[in-house]
Write an enzyme that holds these catalytic residues in place. Structure first.
Site, PDB file in Angstrom:
ATOM      1  N   ASP A  43     -71.733 -58.269 -28.770  1.00  0.00           N
ATOM      2  CA  ASP A  43     -70.984 -58.400 -27.514  1.00  0.00           C
ATOM      3  C   ASP A  43     -71.819 -59.186 -26.513  1.00  0.00           C
ATOM      4  O   ASP A  43     -73.054 -59.092 -26.489  1.00  0.00           O
ATOM      5  CB  ASP A  43     -70.624 -57.032 -26.928  1.00  0.00           C
ATOM      6  N   LYS A  88     -72.826 -53.023 -23.199  1.00  0.00           N
ATOM      7  CA  LYS A  88     -71.933 -52.488 -24.247  1.00  0.00           C
ATOM      8  C   LYS A  88     -72.681 -52.385 -25.567  1.00  0.00           C
ATOM      9  O   LYS A  88     -72.555 -51.405 -26.296  1.00  0.00           O
ATOM     10  CB  LYS A  88     -70.711 -53.392 -24.413  1.00  0.00           C
ATOM     11  N   GLU A 107     -53.698 -48.175 -26.849  1.00  0.00           N
ATOM     12  CA  GLU A 107     -54.811 -47.454 -26.246  1.00  0.00           C
ATOM     13  C   GLU A 107     -54.407 -45.991 -26.096  1.00  0.00           C
ATOM     14  O   GLU A 107     -53.266 -45.677 -25.791  1.00  0.00           O
ATOM     15  CB  GLU A 107     -55.166 -48.060 -24.879  1.00  0.00           C
ATOM     16  N   HIS A 141     -41.322 -54.294 -26.589  1.00  0.00           N
ATOM     17  CA  HIS A 141     -41.699 -52.977 -26.050  1.00  0.00           C
ATOM     18  C   HIS A 141     -41.523 -52.959 -24.530  1.00  0.00           C
ATOM     19  O   HIS A 141     -40.996 -51.991 -23.965  1.00  0.00           O
ATOM     20  CB  HIS A 141     -43.149 -52.643 -26.416  1.00  0.00           C
ATOM     21  N   ASN A 187     -35.578 -47.843 -17.968  1.00  0.00           N
ATOM     22  CA  ASN A 187     -35.743 -47.522 -16.554  1.00  0.00           C
ATOM     23  C   ASN A 187     -34.551 -47.995 -15.718  1.00  0.00           C
ATOM     24  O   ASN A 187     -34.130 -47.308 -14.777  1.00  0.00           O
ATOM     25  CB  ASN A 187     -37.050 -48.120 -16.025  1.00  0.00           C
ATOM     26  N   CYS A 244     -15.673 -57.056 -25.210  1.00  0.00           N
ATOM     27  CA  CYS A 244     -16.389 -55.908 -24.647  1.00  0.00           C
ATOM     28  C   CYS A 244     -17.730 -56.248 -23.991  1.00  0.00           C
ATOM     29  O   CYS A 244     -17.954 -55.903 -22.832  1.00  0.00           O
ATOM     30  CB  CYS A 244     -16.627 -54.858 -25.730  1.00  0.00           C
TER      31      CYS A 244
END
Ligand SMILES: NC(=O)c1ccc[n+]([C@@H]2O[C@H](COP(=O)([O-])OP(=O)(O)OC[C@H]3O[C@@H](n4cnc5c(N)ncnc54)[C@H](O)[C@@H]3O)[C@@H](O)[C@H]2O)c1
Length: 447
Positions: free
Chosen positions: A38, A43, A169, A225, A233, A276
């Site tokens: 890294d 880290k 996550e 997603h 919502n 429709c």
């Protein structure tokens, strides 16, 4: 220091953030030798001490065990890490630029380090990009960087793969070990095979694709997603303003695994229509407005549909040919219902612009004769009624441009008889059409 068998596949992982840490610890726990790298020394130091630099369920224990076993180590020398391993996973960040574009600066820097090592490396090495990047980035930016820096050719002197990560996550270790799917884009089959083997024994379907298609899969997932959350919502907000319990309503929606939570309606084709969907979307967004609710996702579905229709119109008008054949007129196959059919709309706009049309739709032709849809056709679309025929070949003979809006067998055979002089605009991706993707006289608008 533990010793490992010579044939043990070893990996270097560039970038020890969420994706890199989870990949490194999970692959080490599956018995691979892993060297983490890294750019941020803090880290690296965390990991060197056996502590995970990220907070995730199970990652602390996996990291500690892998470091203690000697399978997971850390290096501050990126080039040496590549030289000491068979595969490099690149998991560096790809943040947004201020304008919304994707920054490739970390990817490019890591790729330059890897290229310098490839220049002097004797054995086969595979560079695997796990970072999310827009289609074309790997082939247009990263592979040229690797080839320039190493003086070697991707696919023949070293391999390049694109292996998107689908973890979430919070549950990333669980997702890594129980992935929804495994996707590998590959420069060559040998490299694709090597990368796929890393995941042997893990569940879920596996896909090997061209590199740019693999890059796209991640964006399809994430945009879908995000759209699901926004949809739920907006529906929730409308329900609330109507005094309804959105969760009760959505339970019913979710229970429908035939049309709702299913593969239905998700293959790109032509615009939607019928009696429709447009009407109900208009009424629902009107209701939202009436309650002072802003529902931009729902409100933009009809404009999106219109944009798709315009794409078809633009292909016809830019072809500078005047005689057009349309195959299919009703809003979907096996019906004669013309109400708000996008094919009717397309035909009307072409007639309005002076194109000479002939239209094949056996069902609509019959209903014009028998009376089922007769009034609608003679009152609303008298000009189109006159252009209808039940002979698909007659349309092919008339047309310079054939617009295909149905997969009816008679249409498939008629289109088979088109010559190179015809421009075929296939809105529905007829069986076998994918073989003609590179053919300039055969085009789609959503495939
Ligand atoms: N976070 C997620 O849930 C997730 C899931 C799937 C895919 N992705 C994608 O994976 C990529 C990585 O995401 P992340 O959340 O792990 O990022 P992150 O920011 O947590 O970690 C990236 C790491 O890369 C390091 N780095 C930067 N340049 C480097 C270089 N030249 N050499 C070595 N290390 C370098 C940084 O120091 C940092 O530790 C992104 O493209 C992201 O879009 C993220």
């Amino acid at each position: 220091m533990p010793t490992f068998p010579d044939d043990l596949i070893s990996l270097s992982v560039f970038g020890l953030g969420y994706v890199g840490c989870v990949s490194a610890a999970c692959l080490a726990s599956r018995g691979y030798r892993v060297i983490g790298v890294d750019a941020n020394p803090a880290k690296s130091e965390f990991l060197r001490q056996g502590t995970s630099p990220i907070l995730e369920e199970r990652i602390g224990q996996l990291t500690a065990e892998s470091v203690a076993s000697g399978l997971l180590t850390v290096s501050d020398d990126p080039e040496q890490a590549v030289l000491d391993t068979d595969i490099t996973l690149v998991c560096v960040g790809t943040p947004s630029e201020p304008g919304g574009g994707l920054s490739t600066r970390y990817l490019e820097r890591a790729t330059e380090d890897i290229a310098r090592a490839l220049a002097v490396k004797a054995g086969w090495h595979v560079v695997v990009f796990r970072s999310t990047m827009v289609p074309g980035t790997c082939e247009d930016v990263l592979i040229p960087t690797l080839e320039r820096g190493s003086g070697k050719r991707a696919g023949s002197d070293f391999g390049v793969c694109l292996n998107p990560e689908f973890l979430r996550e919070g549950s990333s270790v669980r997702d890594f070990l129980d992935p929804p799917k495994t996707v590998v884009g590959e420069s060559d089959p040998r490299s694709g095979e090597m990368v796929m083997q890393l995941y042997d024994g893990l569940p879920g379907p596996r896909f090997r694709l061209p590199i740019a298609a693999a890059e796209m899969t991640k964006y399809v997932d994430n945009s879908f997603h995000a759209m699901k959350v926004a949809f739920a919502n907006e529906i929730g907000a409308i329900c609330r303003s109507l005094g309804l319990d959105s969760h009760t309503v959505m339970e019913v929606f979710l229970a429908d695994t035939k049309l709702n939570i299913s593969t239905a309606y998700l293959r790109p084709g032509f615009a939607f229509g019928g009696s429709c969907l447009p009407k109900d979307l208009r009424a629902l967004t009107y209701t939202a407005r009436h309650h002072d609710l802003d529902v931009p996702l729902l409100a933009n579905v009809l404009p999106s549909n219109e944009a798709h229709l315009r794409r078809a119109l633009d292909v016809v008008t830019s072809s500078v040919r005047r005689r057009v054949g349309i195959f299919g007129l009703s809003f979907k196959p096996d019906t004669d219902d013309l109400r708000e059919s996008p094919l009717v709309e397309l035909a009307e706009r072409l007639v309005g612009k002076g194109y000479q049309l002939k239209i094949y739709d056996a069902n609509v032709y019959m209903s014009r004769l028998t009376g089922a849809n007769r009034a609608y056709i003679s009152e609303r679309l008298p000009h189109l009624g006159e252009l209808l025929t039940d002979d698909a070949d007659e349309v092919v003979e008339h047309a310079e441009v054939c617009v295909v809006g149905t997969r009816e067998p008679a249409v498939v055979s008629a289109i088979d008889r088109c010559t190179d002089d015809h421009l075929v605009i296939d809105l529905v991706r007829l069986p076998g059409a994918e073989r003609r993707r590179d053919d300039n006289s055969y085009v789609g608008i959503g495939w």
